[in-house]
Design an enzyme around this catalytic site. Structure first.
Site, mmCIF file in Angstrom:
data_model
loop_
_atom_site.group_PDB
_atom_site.id
_atom_site.type_symbol
_atom_site.label_atom_id
_atom_site.label_comp_id
_atom_site.label_asym_id
_atom_site.label_seq_id
_atom_site.Cartn_x
_atom_site.Cartn_y
_atom_site.Cartn_z
ATOM 1 N N SER A 36 1.288 -1.991 3.390
ATOM 2 C CA SER A 36 -0.006 -1.872 4.048
ATOM 3 C C SER A 36 -1.003 -2.828 3.426
ATOM 4 C CB SER A 36 -0.530 -0.445 3.884
ATOM 5 O OG SER A 36 -0.745 -0.215 2.503
ATOM 6 N N LYS A 37 -1.991 -3.171 4.241
ATOM 7 C CA LYS A 37 -2.972 -4.143 3.775
ATOM 8 C C LYS A 37 -3.872 -3.585 2.668
ATOM 9 C CE LYS A 37 -6.176 -3.046 7.436
ATOM 10 N NZ LYS A 37 -6.800 -3.412 8.676
ATOM 11 N N ARG A 38 -3.861 -2.270 2.505
ATOM 12 C CA ARG A 38 -4.643 -1.695 1.407
ATOM 13 C C ARG A 38 -4.020 -2.047 0.054
ATOM 14 N NH1 ARG A 38 -8.173 -1.882 3.421
ATOM 15 N NH2 ARG A 38 -9.255 -0.505 4.849
#
Ligand code: GLU
Length: 501
Positions: free
Chosen positions: A258-260
């Site tokens: 995920s981009k987090r």
């Protein structure tokens, strides 16, 4: 002779142009590319752009550019044409409509006329009763008279797949063996929306069939869609392709990538100075299909765990990658490892090619031409260029709390606000006006003055309290790297905060 041996191998990737090109697309693209090339087959790129709410106009070209940058090329696609086009789903709506008619006529699909409000009420009632929300099948068996009446009224409708009430669908996954889904858990999937656009499921199956795809090699996250697809193939009376669901890329903590937690945009990797061959090598390690990550020692049969064993180029992958060796344990997208690999590739370059890389990526005329005007008005000697513009050329700028916490704010408040800034930037239109509006909106919502707001972001981007104009600097530095910088700031500060506790 069974037909499966006679069909020439054809595979595809089917990215949706909904944002930045994703590392997952490159990973699945690489596997499809290897699969096709090992079997003398064809590799198709199809653009699945039927979800108009998530459509991003620049995305398609960026997908092409990023995959080409990596050295992956396709035999058929929207940009190169081919015998089974068009290869953009938005240009095939008529085909889907015709196919929906076939399903309506043979009774494997039906029109469902409920309004959005009715469906919402149903969903709420199910949630309140602690039931999984799903369509209740109310319009499965409408009489022809009722259907005609609704149609005459001009009521909008969707078309749904009539999933058998009982029993189960079993299909073979080439990596997992038989996979079973009880029909209890399969919803009457919408195939065509009320605007006449198909959903992913219908368009995907129709296209895979019409494009003669023999092997569907896609990410594991689609496995729960496959029973619906199998039911659709059966409803049409079509031969099934083989299904290969590849293990999902994961963050270090094993959650789905995920981009987090990781940069996921291929644009980031390109602009941050990763070499395409290192990236491909890294993605090739992910599937686990290279023999024990490289070579086996013929004397002992043991995997050679030396550093070199993990380094391989695309030609070697084409030669050695084995789909039956793919391991289903989620491969970890470990940035530390990717950086190490990239370093190996960079160090192996001749001094001339190394210089060429620097000039292409970091010191390109284009990049310098955008930076120069931002510092020209503030400069006294050319020698100060680096003092003013260093952050454009650095990967790591870590401001200290004295620099980034505004006077009347606490560290905690500031960190909370930087998370809000990150979300605002992610959603912002990447123009000075768009960024300005997004930052002001989040500032107003959280009661941060424009001064505090911009000061914090300036510190995060540049590491300092003074800099060339902030918004223009963000534009030049680029969305992918700016977001990464803010995300890393948030991450680093969170880690520091927990260490202190
Ligand atoms: N459009 C889907 C995606 O965005 C394709 C999934 C598939 O390969 O079936 O990944």
């Amino acid at each position: 002779m069974s037909t499966e041996n006679t069909r020439p191998t054809r595979v595809r990737i089917a990215p949706s142009p909904t944002g930045d090109p994703h590392v997952g697309t490159a990973y699945i693209g690489l596997l499809n590319y290897i699969f096709a090339n090992q079997r003398g087959g064809q590799f198709v790129l199809r653009i699945e752009d039927t979800d108009r709410t998530r459509f991003v106009a620049t995305s398609e070209q960026e997908i092409f550019d990023s995959l080409h940058w990596l050295g992956l090329h396709w035999n058929e696609g929207p940009d190169v044409g081919g015998p089974y086009g068009p290869y953009r789903q938005s240009e095939r709506t008529e085909i889907y409509r015709e196919h929906v008619e076939i399903l309506l006529a043979n009774g494997s699909a039906y029109r469902s006329f409920e309004t959005a409000e009715e469906l919402e009420a149903l969903r709420k009632a199910q949630l309140a009763a602690k039931l999984p929300p799903r369509y209740n099948g109310a319009h499965r068996e409408l009489t022809q008279t009722q259907i005609d009446a609704y149609l005459a009224e001009g009521r909008p409708y969707v078309v749904r797949l009539k999933v058998p009430i009982e029993g189960e669908t079993t299909f073979r996954d080439e990596l997992r063996g038989d996979v079973k889904f009880s029909h209890n858990n399969v919803d009457d999937q919408v195939l065509m929306k009320s605007d006449g656009f198909p959903t992913y499921h219908l368009a995907n199956v129709v296209d895979d069939h019409l494009m003669h795809i023999t092997d569907v090699i896609r990410a594991e996250e689609w496995i729960s869609s496959t029973p619906k697809h199998v039911l659709l193939y059966k409803a049409f009376g079509w031969e099934l392709p083989k299904f290969w669901h590849m293990p999902l890329l994961r963050n270090l903590d094993k959650s789905k990538i995920s981009k987090r937690k990781n940069p996921v945009s291929l644009i980031y990797y390109r602009q941050a100075g990763f070499l395409p061959q290192a990236m491909l090598n890294f993605l090739g390690l992910m599937g686990g299909g290279m023999p024990a990550g490289g070579k086996i020692d013929p004397a002992t049969g043991e995997a050679d765990k030396s550093v070199q064993a993990e380094i391989f180029t695309l030609p070697l992958m084409l030669e050695q990658f084995a789909f039956d060796k793919i391991s289903l344990g989620g491969p970890v997208f470990d940035l530390v490892k990717l950086k190490w690999l990239n370093g190996e590739y960079l160090r192996a370059l001749t001094p001339e090619s190394f210089l060429t890389q620097l000039k292409t990526v970091l010191f390109s005329d284009d990049y310098l031409a955008k930076i120069a005007p931002l510092v020209q008005t503030r400069i006294e000697t050319l020698g100060q260029f680096g003092d003013l513009a260093d952050f454009f050329f650095r990967d790591d700028v870590t401001p200290s709390a004295e620099v980034f916490v505004p006077k009347k704010r606490t560290l905690e408040e500031t960190l909370t606000f930087s998370v809000d800034q990150l979300a605002a930037l992610e959603a912002a239109d990447w123009t000075p006006e768009g960024l300005d509006a997004a930052l002001r909106t989040v500032g107003e919502a959280k009661q941060w003055s424009v001064k505090e707001n911009f000061m914090l972001l300036r510190a995060i981007l540049t590491g300092r309290t003074t800099s060339p104009p902030l918004l223009e600097s963000l534009i030049v530095f680029g969305k992918a790297r700016s977001l990464d910088r803010v995300r890393r700031f948030v991450d680093t500060q969170k880690k520091l905060a927990t260490q202190k506790r």
